[in-house]
Write a protein that holds these residues in place. Structure first.
Motif, PDB file in Angstrom:
ATOM      1  N   ASN A  53       0.835  -1.207   0.000  1.00  0.00           N
ATOM      2  CA  ASN A  53       0.000   0.000   0.000  1.00  0.00           C
ATOM      3  C   ASN A  53       0.869   1.257   0.000  1.00  0.00           C
ATOM      4  O   ASN A  53       0.406   2.342   0.338  1.00  0.00           O
ATOM      5  CB  ASN A  53      -0.958   0.005   1.193  1.00  0.00           C
ATOM      6  CG  ASN A  53      -0.229  -0.016   2.527  1.00  0.00           C
ATOM      7  OD1 ASN A  53       0.993  -0.176   2.580  1.00  0.00           O
ATOM      8  ND2 ASN A  53      -0.970   0.142   3.619  1.00  0.00           N
ATOM      9  N   SER A  81      -8.118 -14.879  -6.318  1.00  0.00           N
ATOM     10  CA  SER A  81      -8.226 -13.435  -6.102  1.00  0.00           C
ATOM     11  C   SER A  81      -8.867 -13.130  -4.754  1.00  0.00           C
ATOM     12  O   SER A  81      -8.596 -12.099  -4.143  1.00  0.00           O
ATOM     13  CB  SER A  81      -9.052 -12.795  -7.228  1.00  0.00           C
ATOM     14  OG  SER A  81     -10.349 -13.386  -7.286  1.00  0.00           O
ATOM     15  N   GLN A  82      -9.717 -14.040  -4.267  1.00  0.00           N
ATOM     16  CA  GLN A  82     -10.352 -13.858  -2.962  1.00  0.00           C
ATOM     17  C   GLN A  82      -9.302 -13.879  -1.853  1.00  0.00           C
ATOM     18  O   GLN A  82      -9.356 -13.084  -0.919  1.00  0.00           O
ATOM     19  CB  GLN A  82     -11.398 -14.938  -2.725  1.00  0.00           C
ATOM     20  CG  GLN A  82     -12.146 -14.781  -1.396  1.00  0.00           C
ATOM     21  CD  GLN A  82     -13.195 -15.859  -1.196  1.00  0.00           C
ATOM     22  OE1 GLN A  82     -13.323 -16.777  -2.005  1.00  0.00           O
ATOM     23  NE2 GLN A  82     -13.939 -15.758  -0.104  1.00  0.00           N
ATOM     24  N   CYS A  83      -8.335 -14.789  -1.974  1.00  0.00           N
ATOM     25  CA  CYS A  83      -7.254 -14.853  -0.986  1.00  0.00           C
ATOM     26  C   CYS A  83      -6.393 -13.595  -1.026  1.00  0.00           C
ATOM     27  O   CYS A  83      -5.883 -13.136  -0.007  1.00  0.00           O
ATOM     28  CB  CYS A  83      -6.383 -16.078  -1.235  1.00  0.00           C
ATOM     29  SG  CYS A  83      -7.189 -17.641  -0.816  1.00  0.00           S
ATOM     30  N   GLU A  84      -6.251 -13.032  -2.212  1.00  0.00           N
ATOM     31  CA  GLU A  84      -5.489 -11.783  -2.336  1.00  0.00           C
ATOM     32  C   GLU A  84      -6.175 -10.658  -1.577  1.00  0.00           C
ATOM     33  O   GLU A  84      -5.526  -9.858  -0.899  1.00  0.00           O
ATOM     34  CB  GLU A  84      -5.341 -11.415  -3.807  1.00  0.00           C
ATOM     35  CG  GLU A  84      -4.498 -10.161  -4.022  1.00  0.00           C
ATOM     36  CD  GLU A  84      -4.308  -9.849  -5.493  1.00  0.00           C
ATOM     37  OE1 GLU A  84      -3.686  -8.798  -5.794  1.00  0.00           O
ATOM     38  OE2 GLU A  84      -4.774 -10.630  -6.340  1.00  0.00           O
ATOM     39  N   ASP A  85      -7.500 -10.600  -1.647  1.00  0.00           N
ATOM     40  CA  ASP A  85      -8.258  -9.569  -0.916  1.00  0.00           C
ATOM     41  C   ASP A  85      -8.124  -9.774   0.593  1.00  0.00           C
ATOM     42  O   ASP A  85      -7.978  -8.812   1.352  1.00  0.00           O
ATOM     43  CB  ASP A  85      -9.739  -9.610  -1.319  1.00  0.00           C
ATOM     44  CG  ASP A  85      -9.959  -9.206  -2.763  1.00  0.00           C
ATOM     45  OD1 ASP A  85      -9.084  -8.497  -3.320  1.00  0.00           O
ATOM     46  OD2 ASP A  85     -10.984  -9.610  -3.343  1.00  0.00           O
ATOM     47  N   ILE A  86      -8.179 -11.032   1.043  1.00  0.00           N
ATOM     48  CA  ILE A  86      -8.042 -11.329   2.468  1.00  0.00           C
ATOM     49  C   ILE A  86      -6.645 -10.950   2.952  1.00  0.00           C
ATOM     50  O   ILE A  86      -6.472 -10.383   4.039  1.00  0.00           O
ATOM     51  CB  ILE A  86      -8.314 -12.822   2.739  1.00  0.00           C
ATOM     52  CG1 ILE A  86      -9.752 -13.171   2.384  1.00  0.00           C
ATOM     53  CG2 ILE A  86      -8.023 -13.165   4.196  1.00  0.00           C
ATOM     54  CD1 ILE A  86     -10.073 -14.649   2.489  1.00  0.00           C
ATOM     55  N   LYS A 108      -4.607  -8.639   1.727  1.00  0.00           N
ATOM     56  CA  LYS A 108      -4.490  -7.183   1.802  1.00  0.00           C
ATOM     57  C   LYS A 108      -5.246  -6.633   3.009  1.00  0.00           C
ATOM     58  O   LYS A 108      -4.799  -5.678   3.653  1.00  0.00           O
ATOM     59  CB  LYS A 108      -4.996  -6.548   0.510  1.00  0.00           C
ATOM     60  CG  LYS A 108      -4.102  -6.811  -0.691  1.00  0.00           C
ATOM     61  CD  LYS A 108      -4.649  -6.161  -1.946  1.00  0.00           C
ATOM     62  CE  LYS A 108      -3.720  -6.411  -3.134  1.00  0.00           C
ATOM     63  NZ  LYS A 108      -4.248  -5.808  -4.387  1.00  0.00           N
ATOM     64  N   GLU A 109      -6.394  -7.233   3.308  1.00  0.00           N
ATOM     65  CA  GLU A 109      -7.174  -6.786   4.474  1.00  0.00           C
ATOM     66  C   GLU A 109      -6.381  -6.984   5.764  1.00  0.00           C
ATOM     67  O   GLU A 109      -6.354  -6.115   6.635  1.00  0.00           O
ATOM     68  CB  GLU A 109      -8.487  -7.554   4.533  1.00  0.00           C
ATOM     69  CG  GLU A 109      -9.369  -7.149   5.715  1.00  0.00           C
ATOM     70  CD  GLU A 109     -10.626  -7.993   5.803  1.00  0.00           C
ATOM     71  OE1 GLU A 109     -11.350  -7.851   6.807  1.00  0.00           O
ATOM     72  OE2 GLU A 109     -10.877  -8.786   4.882  1.00  0.00           O
ATOM     73  N   ASN A 161      -3.358  -4.476   5.784  1.00  0.00           N
ATOM     74  CA  ASN A 161      -3.739  -3.072   5.980  1.00  0.00           C
ATOM     75  C   ASN A 161      -3.918  -2.735   7.450  1.00  0.00           C
ATOM     76  O   ASN A 161      -3.766  -1.587   7.859  1.00  0.00           O
ATOM     77  CB  ASN A 161      -5.042  -2.769   5.224  1.00  0.00           C
ATOM     78  CG  ASN A 161      -4.802  -2.458   3.763  1.00  0.00           C
ATOM     79  OD1 ASN A 161      -3.802  -1.837   3.406  1.00  0.00           O
ATOM     80  ND2 ASN A 161      -5.709  -2.903   2.907  1.00  0.00           N
TER      81      ASN A 161
END
Length: 414
Positions: free
Chosen positions: A76, A189-194, A196-197, A200
């Motif tokens: 980020n 892609s779902q694991c990528e979002d998790i 990053k969450e 962050n």
């Protein structure tokens, strides 16, 4: 009698930040690390930050050397700051660091000399298997580090003059827990979002076990503090795996075992000493056998503890934890202060007991100290559990006199 606590809604937990300030932000960068041997080439502008490990023994005609490169997975940071982080890591990731999975703490400087800012950082290598191969040649051996599976480097950054020393062990465990997600990111892609969450909000995620346990237990978190001092055990009934992990990590954070282990290792292990320790520990161990084992049960959205009692000392520190609200560093610092204060009290008690072997006034000082400390039984138990002082018959006699007097006073016989 069982103690019941409220099960707070964990979904509305506040986002935490170690650094304060309008523009401050806790950042991260995750890379896949690659290693290769290749022919020497002139560095291009895109390879400006490439860090090479040269071997003086490698034959000049081969002109081969070992290099490492970083491929960005997630961040980020701005492009400019990400480049600074990449260069910072490449300067430090030589072959020795690649073989070392221990996390490192440091400071990174962003920007130029004229306009620059410093930030605290924690970086760690995550890998499954690594091999170090010795490649022979005429001038000696050349070590080439390689691996069969993916290797990642995580870098967690907090702006400002902030020390992350208190969170070292927590950050290490947090990063290690990312490995399954990192492996899955390549295909989901779902694991990528998790991923990053989690990254962050890494300050909160690293120590959220303290936050959750504090909310679940409220003032009764003193029971867990006491259990930590006794090196006790938790048992669970109908508790989900995530909550089990949080409770166990909190208990580990309160435990004195890591601090006292070095002292215990330095004591000579003889049969005479072991016998003496067994004799002296047995009495107090029986007193604490029920307190050193607590069952956590979850029923109808709330947690129940099989024990509700705790010492005044632990109750005071529990209140200090509650006053921290959800401040990450304050929570962790309070736990460390709790452990350090206990160690100081133990050292004070041992000094007074040793002095009381030949000084009757010192015996009265020991009594006064135990009377006012708020957790005399726990301190006596810890001292016996450690055993180094109790190898002395004189010290054992002093403790026996104190326990007999304290028990008689408690029963109203004096």
């Amino acid at each position: 009698m069982a103690m019941t606590t409220e099960d707070n809604n964990t979904g509305d937990k506040n986002t935490l930040s170690i650094a304060e300030g309008e523009n401050d932000k806790n950042c991260y960068a995750v890379y896949m690390l690659k290693s290769s041997r290749h022919h020497s080439v002139s560095a291009s502008s895109e390879e400006e930050c490439q860090f090479e490990n040269k071997s003086e023994g490698w034959p000049p005609e081969k002109e081969e050397k070992q290099g490492i490169s970083l491929s960005l997975v997630a961040t980020n940071l701005t492009a400019e700051k990400e480049t600074d982080v990449r260069c910072y890591l490449l300067k430090r990731l030589d072959k020795d660091h690649i073989l070392d999975e221990e996390g490192k703490l440091g400071f990174i400087t962003f920007g130029s000399n004229d306009v620059s800012e410093e930030a605290a950082c924690y970086y760690q290598i995550l890998k499954s298997s690594v091999e170090s191969t010795m490649l022979p040649d005429g001038g000696g051996d050349y070590e080439y580090v390689s691996w069969d599976e993916d290797v990642y480097v995580t870098c967690l950054i907090s702006p400002g003059d902030v020390t992350l020393d208190l969170l070292h062990s927590d950050l290490q465990q947090f990063c290690c827990n990312l490995m399954p997600l990192l492996k899955a990111v390549k295909t989901s892609s779902q694991c990528e979002d998790i991923l990053k969450e989690k990254l962050n909000d890494w300050p909160t995620k690293a120590v959220e076990y303290i936050i959750y346990c504090k909310k679940w237990m409220n003032k009764h978190i003193s029971v867990l503090l006491q259990l930590g001092l006794l090196d006790g055990q938790l048992e669970f009934v109908d508790v989900d795996e995530e909550a089990k992990v949080y409770f166990k990590r909190f208990l580990d954070a309160c435990s004195l075992c890591p601090i006292l282990q070095d002292t215990a290792d330095s004591v000579t292990d003889s049969s005479e000493l072991s016998l003496n320790m067994n004799q002296t520990v047995s009495g107090t161990s029986n007193q604490h056998s029920s307190l050193a084992r607590v069952t956590v049960t979850k029923s109808n959205g709330s947690f129940q503890l099989s024990q509700s009692g705790s010492s005044k000392y632990c109750q005071v520190w529990a209140q200090k934890l509650l006053m921290c609200e959800d401040d990450v560093l304050r929570l962790k610092r309070t736990i460390e202060e709790f452990r350090m204060k206990t160690i100081q009290d133990m050292n004070m008690l041992k000094r007074l007991v040793k002095k009381a072997e030949t000084d009757h006034y010192a015996l009265f000082q020991v009594y006064q100290f135990l009377k006012n400390c708020g957790y005399r039984d726990t301190l006596l138990y810890r001292m016996k559990y450690e055993g180094s002082l109790m190898s002395s018959p004189e010290s054992s006699e002093v403790v026996a006199i104190l326990e007999e007097y304290l028990q008689a006073k408690k029963n109203g016989e004096i």
